[in-house]
Design an enzyme around this catalytic site. Structure first.
Site, PDB file in Angstrom:
ATOM      1  N   LYS A 298       2.217  -7.265  -1.446  1.00  0.00           N
ATOM      2  CA  LYS A 298       2.291  -5.815  -1.314  1.00  0.00           C
ATOM      3  C   LYS A 298       1.886  -5.182  -2.641  1.00  0.00           C
ATOM      4  O   LYS A 298       2.398  -5.561  -3.700  1.00  0.00           O
ATOM      5  CB  LYS A 298       3.714  -5.390  -0.961  1.00  0.00           C
TER       6      LYS A 298
ATOM      7  N   ASP B  19      -4.412  -1.250   9.600  1.00  0.00           N
ATOM      8  CA  ASP B  19      -3.052  -1.523  10.059  1.00  0.00           C
ATOM      9  C   ASP B  19      -2.448  -0.235  10.609  1.00  0.00           C
ATOM     10  O   ASP B  19      -2.484   0.031  11.812  1.00  0.00           O
ATOM     11  CB  ASP B  19      -2.227  -2.087   8.895  1.00  0.00           C
TER      12      ASP B  19
ATOM     13  N   LYS C 288       0.295  -5.238  15.591  1.00  0.00           N
ATOM     14  CA  LYS C 288       1.758  -5.290  15.563  1.00  0.00           C
ATOM     15  C   LYS C 288       2.267  -4.744  16.896  1.00  0.00           C
ATOM     16  O   LYS C 288       2.365  -3.529  17.067  1.00  0.00           O
ATOM     17  CB  LYS C 288       2.302  -4.464  14.399  1.00  0.00           C
TER      18      LYS C 288
END
Length: 354
Positions: A153, A234, A261
């Protein structure tokens, strides 16, 4: 006739999870349980997992909607893909629970070599944001555990320090030994994004997730055209439910990858649609959990397994919670396994809501 109820579970992180959107110490999940009135012992379970400030369902009246869905389960069971477009996490939970019920209630909802313990899924090791010493400690743990794909990250710390951490990896391992992915969670400004990606590209980075905030299609398209390293979308996918809008977004931005996701996208049917659109436009993809507990993670792993995607997936988050439901899922040497000899634990009994 179907009956349904749900219960809340507050999952606690072993150590706080740092992202560019803040530090997470706990997060809530809701388990939806469905059974046929004539067979109350066979129960399908789905997990509604919410990420604060990111999930479309992150609304004050979430539990009211879950109550409505459970009270009218025989209606929603037949219309979830049309009636729950504004509630993708609830739709995901309902779809998962119904599939589980159809398959006998054993949490084996997609059949493949994975769920019989014959095949593992390669996964990345996740490095959370934090003080440099903490990030280096996580890195050592992941390398020692046998991961050959590391996801870091970035975007919340001094960028120079983040670069130094990646340089430390590259001093010890080249790109053929350790694959490095970075995730900015939209933290870079449009003006600085390209320069930062140029710096990252010199370190043989596999890809960068969501360098700038979602919704800036033309700016992102320009970045994808000029980028020296692959870009994976994303957050850009969240909230897009119409087939034509999905096609349009990908055709305009032309990313190198998309990240799927299911909790955030509305479940497996919706994720399958993203796969079809992406593959038709020659866009690569991989799946990632969104900090679900093991119930949701298990279902996502099983869905991923039937697609036989050989890339490392983002499915290692089951280990981040101290009070997760025990499961057959195991992480060994950078792979996710389904241990058929390990039973499922019992769901928490607190906060039962009928």
């Amino acid at each position: 006739m179907l009956k349904a109820s749900f219960k809340r579970h507050t999952l606690s992180f072993n150590t706080p999870g740092g992202t560019s959107r803040g530090v997470l110490k706990t997060k809530n999940s809701w388990y939806v349980e469905i059974y046929e009135q004539t067979k109350p012992d066979v129960v399908g379970i789905g997990e509604c997992s919410i990420l604060p400030r990111l999930s479309v369902d992150d609304k004050p009246h979430l539990e009211s909607k879950l109550t409505e869905v459970c009270e009218q389960i025989n209606i929603y069971a037949h219309s979830l893909h049309e009636s729950l477009t504004e509630w993708p996490a609830i739709r995901f939970a309902l779809e998962m629970a119904l599939l589980d019920l159809q398959n006998g209630g054993g949490k084996k909802i997609f059949h493949s070599d994975f769920v019989v313990g014959m095949k593992a899924i390669p996964i990345n090791g996740l490095i959370w944001m934090g003080e440099m010493e903490y990030m280096q400690e996580q890195l050592e743990q992941k390398l020692k555990a046998g991961f050959d794909c590391i996801k870091i990250k970035v975007g919340a710390l001094d960028f120079k320090k983040e670069i130094e951490l990646i340089k430390e990896i590259r001093r010890r391992y080249d790109a053929s030994q350790i694959e490095v992915r970075v995730d900015a969670n939209g933290a870079f400004s449009p003006d600085e994004a390209l320069d930062k990606m140029i710096q990252l590209s010199k370190l043989d980075i596999h890809s960068i997730e969501q360098p700038i905030k979602a919704g800036q299609w033309q700016v992102m398209a320009d970045l994808c055209k000029e980028t020296p390293l692959p870009i994976a979308l994303d957050e850009e996918l969240i909230g897009l439910d119409d087939f034509q809008t999905k096609e349009e977004m990908l055709s305009i931005i032309k990313p190198q990858y998309v990240i799927l996701k299911p909790s955030l996208l509305g479940g497996f049917k919706a994720s399958d649609e993203w796969v079809r659109i992406a593959e038709a436009q020659n866009v690569g993809w991989w799946a990632t959990s969104a900090l679900e507990g093991n119930v949701g993670l298990n279902a996502i792993a099983q869905w991923t397994a039937i697609h036989d995607n050989s890339m490392p997936q983002g499915l290692g988050t089951g280990q981040v919670f101290s009070n997760n439901v025990s499961s057959p899922l195991e992480v060994k040497k950078g792979h996710l396994f389904y241990n058929i000899n390990e039973p499922w634990g019992v769901l928490p009994e607190e906060n039962i809501i009928v």
